[in-house]
Every structure is written in structure tokens, then in C-alpha cells.
Design an enzyme around this catalytic site. Structure first.
Site, mmCIF file in Angstrom:
data_model
loop_
_atom_site.group_PDB
_atom_site.id
_atom_site.type_symbol
_atom_site.label_atom_id
_atom_site.label_comp_id
_atom_site.label_asym_id
_atom_site.label_seq_id
_atom_site.Cartn_x
_atom_site.Cartn_y
_atom_site.Cartn_z
ATOM 1 N N GLN A 185 0.854 -1.199 0.000
ATOM 2 C CA GLN A 185 0.000 0.000 0.000
ATOM 3 C C GLN A 185 0.885 1.244 0.000
ATOM 4 O O GLN A 185 1.567 1.509 0.993
ATOM 5 C CB GLN A 185 -0.865 -0.043 1.268
ATOM 6 N N GLY A 186 0.857 1.974 -1.082
ATOM 7 C CA GLY A 186 1.699 3.168 -1.173
ATOM 8 C C GLY A 186 0.913 4.439 -0.916
ATOM 9 O O GLY A 186 0.533 5.152 -1.844
ATOM 10 N N TYR A 187 0.651 4.690 0.332
ATOM 11 C CA TYR A 187 -0.082 5.907 0.694
ATOM 12 C C TYR A 187 0.851 6.918 1.347
ATOM 13 O O TYR A 187 1.062 8.017 0.854
ATOM 14 C CB TYR A 187 -1.209 5.588 1.681
ATOM 15 N N SER A 188 1.394 6.513 2.512
ATOM 16 C CA SER A 188 2.138 7.471 3.334
ATOM 17 C C SER A 188 3.381 8.001 2.634
ATOM 18 O O SER A 188 4.029 7.300 1.855
ATOM 19 C CB SER A 188 2.563 6.802 4.650
ATOM 20 N N SER A 222 4.738 -1.339 4.018
ATOM 21 C CA SER A 222 4.891 -2.713 4.500
ATOM 22 C C SER A 222 5.044 -3.658 3.316
ATOM 23 O O SER A 222 4.372 -3.498 2.295
ATOM 24 C CB SER A 222 3.666 -3.142 5.304
ATOM 25 N N GLU A 232 -9.650 -1.063 5.680
ATOM 26 C CA GLU A 232 -8.503 -1.183 6.574
ATOM 27 C C GLU A 232 -8.966 -1.099 8.026
ATOM 28 O O GLU A 232 -8.536 -1.877 8.866
ATOM 29 C CB GLU A 232 -7.477 -0.092 6.273
HETATM 30 C C1 LIG Z 1 4.085 -0.872 11.124
HETATM 31 C C2 LIG Z 1 3.530 0.144 10.206
HETATM 32 C C3 LIG Z 1 3.205 -0.220 8.930
HETATM 33 C C4 LIG Z 1 2.718 0.709 8.035
HETATM 34 N N1 LIG Z 1 2.459 0.300 6.766
HETATM 35 C C5 LIG Z 1 2.073 1.213 5.866
HETATM 36 C C6 LIG Z 1 1.866 0.831 4.511
HETATM 37 O O1 LIG Z 1 2.001 -0.328 4.153
HETATM 38 N N2 LIG Z 1 1.538 1.768 3.622
HETATM 39 C C7 LIG Z 1 1.350 3.062 3.976
HETATM 40 O O2 LIG Z 1 1.014 3.851 3.120
HETATM 41 N N3 LIG Z 1 1.516 3.464 5.245
HETATM 42 C C8 LIG Z 1 1.875 2.572 6.199
HETATM 43 N N4 LIG Z 1 2.069 2.967 7.508
HETATM 44 C C9 LIG Z 1 1.982 4.387 7.810
HETATM 45 C C10 LIG Z 1 0.844 4.806 8.720
HETATM 46 O O3 LIG Z 1 -0.366 4.809 8.020
HETATM 47 C C11 LIG Z 1 1.203 6.185 9.287
HETATM 48 O O4 LIG Z 1 2.332 6.001 10.114
HETATM 49 C C12 LIG Z 1 0.100 6.812 10.076
HETATM 50 O O5 LIG Z 1 -0.972 7.180 9.256
HETATM 51 C C13 LIG Z 1 0.594 8.045 10.859
HETATM 52 O O6 LIG Z 1 1.298 8.949 10.066
HETATM 53 P P1 LIG Z 1 2.734 9.503 10.514
HETATM 54 O O7 LIG Z 1 3.562 8.338 10.849
HETATM 55 O O8 LIG Z 1 3.201 10.421 9.467
HETATM 56 O O9 LIG Z 1 2.477 10.302 11.859
HETATM 57 P P2 LIG Z 1 2.045 11.832 12.002
HETATM 58 O O10 LIG Z 1 0.918 12.102 11.081
HETATM 59 O O11 LIG Z 1 3.241 12.695 11.891
HETATM 60 O O12 LIG Z 1 1.519 11.837 13.471
HETATM 61 C C14 LIG Z 1 2.354 11.928 14.610
HETATM 62 C C15 LIG Z 1 1.516 12.041 15.841
HETATM 63 O O13 LIG Z 1 0.737 13.220 15.787
HETATM 64 C C16 LIG Z 1 -0.599 12.955 15.996
HETATM 65 N N5 LIG Z 1 -1.425 13.830 15.185
HETATM 66 C C17 LIG Z 1 -1.234 14.193 13.905
HETATM 67 N N6 LIG Z 1 -2.234 14.987 13.494
HETATM 68 C C18 LIG Z 1 -3.068 15.114 14.546
HETATM 69 C C19 LIG Z 1 -4.296 15.786 14.767
HETATM 70 N N7 LIG Z 1 -4.907 16.484 13.807
HETATM 71 N N8 LIG Z 1 -4.849 15.662 15.973
HETATM 72 C C20 LIG Z 1 -4.268 14.945 16.966
HETATM 73 N N9 LIG Z 1 -3.132 14.304 16.820
HETATM 74 C C21 LIG Z 1 -2.544 14.383 15.623
HETATM 75 C C22 LIG Z 1 -0.810 11.490 15.573
HETATM 76 O O14 LIG Z 1 -1.885 10.887 16.231
HETATM 77 C C23 LIG Z 1 0.509 10.885 15.980
HETATM 78 O O15 LIG Z 1 0.423 10.489 17.306
HETATM 79 C C24 LIG Z 1 2.523 2.053 8.431
HETATM 80 C C25 LIG Z 1 2.810 2.415 9.746
HETATM 81 C C26 LIG Z 1 3.298 1.484 10.634
HETATM 82 C C27 LIG Z 1 3.607 1.901 12.033
#
Ligand SMILES: Cc1cc2nc3c(=O)[nH]c(=O)nc-3n(C[C@H](O)[C@H](O)[C@H](O)COP(=O)(O)OP(=O)(O)OC[C@H]3O[C@@H](n4cnc5c(N)ncnc54)[C@H](O)[C@@H]3O)c2cc1C
Lengths: 406, 361
Positions: A138-141, A173, A256
Site C-alpha cells: 500500500q503506497g499511501y504514506s 509494509s 482497513e
Molecule cells: C508498522 C507500520 C506499517 C505501516 N504500513 C504502511 C503501509 O504499508 N503503507 C502506507 O502507506 N503506510 C503505512 N504505515 C503508515 C501509517 O499509516 C502512518 O504512520 C500513520 O498514518 C501516521 O502517520 P505519521 O507516521 O506520518 O504520523 P504523524 O501524522 O506525523 O503523526 C504523529 C503524531 O501526531 C498525531 N497527530 C497528527 N495529526 C493530529 C491531529 N490532527 N490531531 C491529533 N493528533 C494528531 C498522531 O496521532 C501521531 O500520534 C505504516 C505504519 C506502521 C507503524
């Protein structure tokens, strides 16, 4: 309410048993020695070899697997029936037979394709994905786009019959094992941020894709950085309309949440924790006899049961064509918190053996416990971090104002 | 498979809720709280007319012959509205009678069905003892001796269903109002919407209506499920009140519900509460249909929901700030109900221990 295993259901169970007997032999079981009963409770590895494929095909044909997927695309095409689903899982587990694959492809891409894909895309990808022959990531983040996913910047420019894609994905992932990626790409840079995104299916072998492993806190490296440098993707790889990718991805995100919001993970861990408490002697007594442990176990069991029954309730609602409302919005946060709490208790039951790393002789469940304990942190974050889930519940569920957005 | 409410059940719940909204606003709750006996016969009669009193009484005795889930849906509404009165003890006593001998059923159930007869249970003894197999009240030659604590609405009930021991072991006895040697002392509870008394029996004439402990155990399980449902309704009400408040109260130039700290606390409460509804639904359903699960599920759901109620009330009060701590503001009505629900018929850890035992762990 009617939860009886009526005669029909008992007959169904018999049929399933017979079917498994006919299609999954002792030899098949032995071909892939499974972990002990208790270790299984904490998660077991699915098979995708020929035998497993043949079994899944036959089971889908009988309507036993992928019951929500139309037959034309290799599914079972059955009305939702949680009791039948429960019976199926019970019988498959008991016989150590293959169960449905639950990775990102089957669980997230397939529902999206069913809702938004062209006939050709469905034909090409649904069945092969369900059987595990085409594996997806999944290429989102992106580095700058996590919780605020819609601010993603990886760009796609149409040149003739191809999209030319440039940018970087992160936390992807299984990107190294995957054959394909479903990705969100900014194709309309002049549109407002939510309207400029397309949903693309990208072959991971295409030139210009560079996957670099990232090491996770459990020491493994399931996730990766994916660099895309002038990657040429055929024009018809868009799912849904061009520029509508954000809205298409909603069904992925919903799937999801449903995947992660499923009670089965917490249930498996809970059963494992009880077994662990029964067989672990702490200070000369079985841990299960400790009144505090018993109290914590039964407390958590109430929550596991609530999650399971809430799943039944949501299925009943969806069978009637209703959406689950508040009860549906809370499931991801509820079950991921729960799975974490249950595995934490299991760590506690393991007493000081919990400090041993996977691989150590006395590490509980050969280290699987520690692995799942750490895994649940990922579960909480993936698909939307807890605070984001709280926003969703507060805003869409309780009608509180939206967070300020720019 | 159908894990949901029937149309009739939804309708029933809506009807009782409309009644509660119209007839039992917090002003009336407060009036009843301030009365001597905590009982408002007109309110009770109104509920009885909706079928609340005779809901689970078999049709041959004039009741509606429905199931515990139907009754629990009402308990949910009564918890939501903080409705005062003898609902709980009466419902438990009705269940005990339904599991007792036919003479007793013939004598009491027709009156219960119409709401004219009010019953209650005298089960608890000492501190924390609710086990029918461990009671010390004795029955000899048709006379009871002993002390029961925490008897709901003893003073206004036509008969008490009492757990006691005779030469054959545990059983249930019926004692009529005004029986000799019975002394009722009202206790001051934290929750003035559900009254309790201590009752002394000293050679009090009583009729044995059931041998063994099954009838008492069934009645207890009904009580546990109804408490879980009451807690669920009350907790939902607290969440609703607090959400409404968060949408109107302004600080720092905006409504407080726009602050994430507030939003997230409310979301957490919803997150725990919403799935838990299905837990008591299941427990109620199991009572009538899944025999081998009913006792354990009653225990688990009572422990779980009453703990949740407690947490919800706590955050509700906190999120209201100073006003939440005032007598004028209604929140403490539910706070007190939560104290009752948590303690009556045994605290959470007691029921979790029972659940662990019942699982054979
Ligand atoms: C093991 C693992 C596997 C993953 N696999 C994939 C994958 O296959 N494909 C993919 O695309 N992504 C994947 N992800 C990414 C995942 O979807 C993101 O990590 C997640 O959406 C959070 O984004 P971020 O890491 O940029 O954190 P950030 O967005 O930077 O957030 C950091 C912190 O700030 C808080 N925060 C941010 N905005 C707000 C707000 N408005 N209000 C309150 N709190 C806030 C969050 O809750 C968090 O605690 C994976 C993540 C993990 C840990």
C-alpha cells in the site's frame, strides 16, 4: 435476536467438516508443521502453496471462503451470515486448514476494486489476489504526509499512454515481497488537495522503483522506503476516475479499519494468554490461580466478548443495509487498544521470562508473544493513529466540530 | 443469525423512553428522591400500564410472557432517565417465582402482571455475601430467623422472597407484608432513587416456595443483567449530556468540544461504551436461550458495564468543570446510580472471580 445453531446450522457444520475432510488430508497438515496450539493462539503463518490454493479455490466454489466476493471474480458470493462465518473459522482452525488470507491485497485492495474497478481490473486482480498469487503493498504514506494523507506530493504526469511517477513513499509494509502497489498519486496539481489525487496500480518490477528496507523497533524490517524515479505506469492503471483517488481510497481505508477493527486478533491473543496462565508456574503456583491475574483476565474477556458481539451487531446492521454509526466508527480504536492490553497482560503472566528476546529458550511462546506485543503498537498507528481515530469518532460519531484545517 | 433488536423491541424501547421523557424528567426524579419511601405509585402504575411490571410474567398468569432482553431494554431506558422506584427487586422476585412451585405462582404472579402487587427479594447478608448457598438465615417449621441486608423497597412490597437454609439446604421462602417478627429498618443509601432496608426475621411465618438454589440463582442473574443494562443506559445519558455541554460551553473563544483534549476523552468513552452494549444484549439473550452461557455472561456483563459506568460518570463530571460538581446540576443523579449499580449484588472483582471459576480456570 436469534443466535441459535438451528438444525440448518448444525447441518452446515457437518457439511463443512466433510468438505474439509475431503480436501485437506493429514498429509497436508503434516506438510507444514504448525506451531503448538498455544503458539497458534498468538498468530500463525498462512500458506499460499499449491495445496493451499487448491483448497481455497474449492472452498470459495462451495461458498465457504471470500463469501462477500462475487463468483465471477473467484469468491463465494454468499449473503453475510456471522454464524456461518464463525462455524467456518472454527472448523478450519480445528483442522489446521488454510483460512482466508487477510493481508493488504485481499482485505483492502479487493473491496476497493469491487467497488470502483473496471471489469478488466476485477478479472485481472481479484482472484489472483485472494489466492495470494499477486501480492500487494500500500503506497499511501509519504515523509510529509501521514495523518494528513491528502497533502501527499508524489506526482504523476500523463505522457502519451503512461503516467510518469516521481516521488517517495514511506512505511510501505512488504514492499520488497510485493508484486504490485496500490498507490495514491497527485495527478492534478492545480486542483484543491483532496481533488488532485489518483489511485494507481503500479507493477513493482517497473524500472525506476527503488525499495529500501527500514528497520522497525522489533528489529525486523517489514516496512520500507519506496523511491519512484520516472516510473512509467500504463494509463489504464487508474482505479475509478482520474483525480478521484481520495474518494476511491476511502473504501480502502474503511476496509482497513474493518480489517484492523476485527476482534479476531484480540481473541487469539486472549486464548493464548489463558493457556499461558494455565501452564506458567510463577513462584511455585500456576499463574491462573493468582486472583489478580484472574480478575484481569475476566475483565479483558468482557472486552473481547464485547468486541466480538459488536462485530455481530455490525454485520446484522450491514445485512439490513444500515451503516453501523457510532458502533462502527469505534471498532478500530477499540480492538487495537484491546489487543495491546491483552498482550500486555500476557507479558505480565510470563513474569520475568518476558524480558527474554525471541529465540531464547525460555522466551514465552518462542518469542511470539513479544513479537505480537510489539506488533500491536504498529496496529494502533497503521491506518490512522489513535488520536486521528478519536477525531473521527468525535467528529463523525458525536457531531463535535472539526479540527481546524488549513 | 440475527444479532439485533426486533422491530417490536425497538418500538417497546421507544415507547418507554417517550414515557420516561414525559413523566420522569429530573425534577420528578428529585421529588421522589426527597420522599420518605422513594416510591411514586403513580409513576410505577404508569410504567405497569406499558407492561413493565408483567413483561416476563407468563401469559397464563396475565403477563406478556416476554424475555429478559425485552426487560433489559426497559432497564436501559430507566437507567438513562434515572427513574426511581422498585423495578429491580420486583423483576428479580418475579423471576424467582417463575422458577418456584406453582402454588406460589398462582398466588402472586397475576397481581404482579398488572402492577398491583409489588414484590422484592431479600438475598444479601452481612457484607458482600450474595451466594444463595452461603446464607445464614434459617427456616425451621415454617418460620424464618436471620438478618438480610440491602433489601430493595422492603417497606412498600407486598411480599419478600427470602433466601434461607433448612434441613435440606438452601431454598426460597415467601414472607407477606405485615408478617409477625419482621422488622424493617430503612438504610440511607447513596442512591436515593433506589431504596434499601435491613430486614430482621425473628420466627417470622414464611412459605417455602422453592428448594435448592436454582430459583435464587436465576433471580440473581436477572438482577445482574438488569444492572448492566441500567449502567449502560446511565452511561449513555452521561455521554449525551457531556457531549451537549461540550457543544455549548465556550472558553478561550471557542466551544470546548473543539478542543482535542475534550473531543478525545468523549471519543474514548464512546469507544468503550458502544461495543459493551452488545455484551449485555448477549447476556440477556443467553439467559433465555443459551443455558450454558447465561450465568457467566450475567456476571461478566454486570462487572464490565458497572465499571464502565463509573468511568463514564467520572469523566462526565470532570468535563463539566465546576458546574458538574453542583447539587443543582443533574449529573450526580447518575453518579449515585453508578454507585448503586456497582455495589448491589456484589462488586466487579467478585463477579470476575466467579466468572473465572465458572470457566473452570
Ligand atoms: C508498522 C507500520 C506499517 C505501516 N504500513 C504502511 C503501509 O504499508 N503503507 C502506507 O502507506 N503506510 C503505512 N504505515 C503508515 C501509517 O499509516 C502512518 O504512520 C500513520 O498514518 C501516521 O502517520 P505519521 O507516521 O506520518 O504520523 P504523524 O501524522 O506525523 O503523526 C504523529 C503524531 O501526531 C498525531 N497527530 C497528527 N495529526 C493530529 C491531529 N490532527 N490531531 C491529533 N493528533 C494528531 C498522531 O496521532 C501521531 O500520534 C505504516 C505504519 C506502521 C507503524
Amino acid at each position: 435476536m436469534n443466535l441459535k445453531y438451528s438444525k440448518d446450522y448444525q447441518r452446515f457444520r457437518e457439511e463443512v467438516r466433510q468438505f474439509i475432510k475431503d480436501h485437506w488430508t493429514e498429509e497436508d497438515v503434516a506438510a507444514n508443521p504448525q506451531l503448538s496450539e498455544m503458539a497458534q493462539g498468538l498468530g500463525s503463518s498462512p500458506r499460499t502453496d499449491e495445496r493451499a490454493t487448491a483448497f481455497r479455490r474449492a472452498a470459495a466454489e462451495r461458498g465457504y471462503m471470500y463469501r462477500h466476493v462475487p463468483r465471477a471474480y473467484g469468491g463465494g458470493e454468499q449473503a453475510p451470515d456471522p454464524l456461518k462465518a464463525t462455524i467456518l473459522v472454527e472448523e478450519l482452525k480445528a483442522a489446521k486448514a488454510p483460512v482466508e488470507l487477510m493481508s493488504q491485497g485481499p482485505a483492502m485492495l479487493v473491496p476497493t476494486l469491487l467497488a470502483h474497478g473496471t471489469e478488466e481490473q476485477k478479472k485481472q486482480y481479484v482472484e489472483s489476489t485472494l489466492l495470494g498469487h499477486v501480492r500487494w503493498c500500500q503506497g499511501y504514506s509519504e515523509p510529509g504526509a501521514g495523518s494528513d494523507l491528502a497533502s501527499l506530493r508524489t506526482s504523476g504526469v500523463l505522457e502519451g499512454d503512461h503516467w510518469v511517477v516521481n516521488g517517495q513513499k514511506i512505511w510501505t509494509s512488504n514492499a520488497r515481497e510485493a508484486d504490485m502497489m496500490f498507490a495514491l498519486i497527485r495527478t492534478e496539481p492545480d486542483e484543491p488537495k483532496h481533488d488532485g489525487i489518483s489511485y494507481l496500480l503500479i507493477d513493482m518490477k517497473t524500472q525506476g522503483i527503488d525499495v529500501r528496507p527500514l528497520r522497525q523497533m522489533d528489529g525486523d524490517a517489514h516496512f520500507n522506503e519506496v523511491f519512484l524515479d520516472n516510473v512509467r505506469v500504463p494509463r489504464d492503471s487508474v482505479v475509478g476516475e482520474r483525480g478521484q483517488g481520495w474518494y476511491v481510497s476511502r473504501s480502502t481505508l474503511k476496509a482497513e479499519r474493518a480489517l484492523i477493527g476485527n476482534a479476531s486478533m484480540a481473541r487469539r491473543t486472549f486464548d493464548g494468554a489463558v493457556a499461558l496462565a494455565q501452564m506458567t508456574q510463577v513462584r511455585g503456583r500456576p499463574a491462573i490461580e493468582d486472583p489478580v491475574i484472574r480478575d484481569r483476565l475476566t475483565d479483558l474477556e468482557s472486552r473481547v466478548l464485547a468486541a466480538e458481539y459488536n462485530g455481530f451487531r455490525l454485520l446484522t446492521e450491514s445485512a439490513k443495509g444500515h451503516d453501523g454509526g457510532l458502533a462502527g466508527l469505534v471498532t478500530k480504536l477499540h480492538t487495537s487498544t484491546l489487543a495491546h492490553d491483552v498482550s500486555k497482560l500476557a507479558m505480565n503472566i510470563s513474569s520475568d521470562a518476558a524480558m527474554l528476546a525471541p529465540g531464547e529458550e525460555h522466551a514465552p511462546f518462542a518469542g511470539m508473544l513479544v513479537q505480537s506485543y510489539i506488533m500491536y503498537y504498529a496496529l494502533a498507528i497503521g491506518g490512522g493513529a489513535p488520536n486521528i481515530q478519536r477525531n473521527v469518532i468525535g467528529e463523525r460519531g458525536l457531531g463535535l466540530p472539526r479540527d481546524p484545517r488549513r | 443469525m440475527d444479532f439485533g433488536l426486533s422491530e417490536e423491541q425497538t418500538l417497546l424501547q421507544d415507547t418507554v423512553k417517550r414515557f420516561a421523557q414525559a413523566e420522569c424528567p429530573s425534577t420528578r426524579v428529585r421529588q421522589v428522591m426527597e420522599s420518605d419511601d422513594g416510591h411514586d405509585p403513580a409513576l410505577w402504575q404508569g410504567l405497569a400500564e406499558l407492561g413493565v411490571a408483567g413483561m416476563t410474567v407468563p401469559t397464563e398468569h396475565g403477563g406478556a410472557g416476554l424475555e429478559l432482553l425485552d426487560l433489559a431494554l426497559i432497564a436501559d431506558v430507566l437507567g438513562w432517565a434515572a427513574t426511581p422506584g422498585p423495578f429491580l427487586g420486583n423483576a428479580m422476585a418475579t423471576t424467582a417465582l417463575c422458577a418456584s412451585d406453582s402454588d406460589a405462582q398462582n398466588q402472586w404472579l397475576p397481581g404482579v402482571a398488572t402492577g398491583e402487587t409489588l414484590l422484592t427479594v431479600a438475598f444479601g447478608e452481612g457484607i458482600g455475601e450474595w451466594d444463595a448457598g452461603a446464607v445464614e438465615t434459617k427456616a425451621t417449621g415454617g418460620k424464618l430467623s436471620g438478618v438480610k441486608s440491602l433489601v430493595p423497597y422492603a417497606g412498600v412490597s407486598d411480599a419478600l422472597i427470602v433466601s434461607a437454609m433448612d434441613g435440606d439446604g438452601p431454598g426460597l421462602w415467601a414472607v407477606e407484608r405485615g408478617a409477625s417478627g419482621m422488622q424493617i429498618s430503612a438504610l440511607t443509601g447513596n442512591d436515593q432513587t433506589r431504596r434499601v432496608s435491613r430486614v430482621h426475621f425473628d420466627g417470622t411465618p414464611a412459605t417455602k416456595i422453592a428448594a435448592g438454589r436454582t430459583a435464587a440463582d436465576r433471580a440473581r442473574d436477572v438482577g445482574l443483567v438488569l444492572l448492566a443494562a441500567d449502567a449502560s443506559g446511565g452511561a449513555h445519558r452521561c455521554l449525551e449530556m457531556t457531549t451537549d455541554y461540550a457543544l455549548t460551553r465556550e472558553q478561550f473563544g471557542q466551544i470546548i468540544g473543539a478542543f482535542q483534549g475534550v473531543k478525545h476523552q468523549l471519543a474514548n468513552l464512546a469507544c468503550d461504551l458502544e461495543p459493551a452494549v452488545s455484551l449485555w444484549w448477549y447476556a440477556a439473550h443467553a439467559f433465555d436461550h443459551i443455558n450454558d452461557k447465561s450465568e457467566r455472561h450475567a456476571a461478566l456483563s454486570k462487572a464490565h458495564l458497572t465499571d464502565l459506568y463509573d468511568t463514564t460518570v467520572r469523566y462526565a463530571i470532570e468535563l463539566h468543570g465546576g458546574i458538574g460538581f453542583t447539587w443543582e446540576y443533574d449529573l450526580h443523579l447518575w453518579f449515585r446510580r453508578a454507585m448503586f449499580d456497582r455495589a448491589f449484588l456484589g462488586e466487579s472483582s467478585y463477579h470476575r472471580r466467579r466468572a473465572a471459576d465458572l470457566a473452570g480456570w
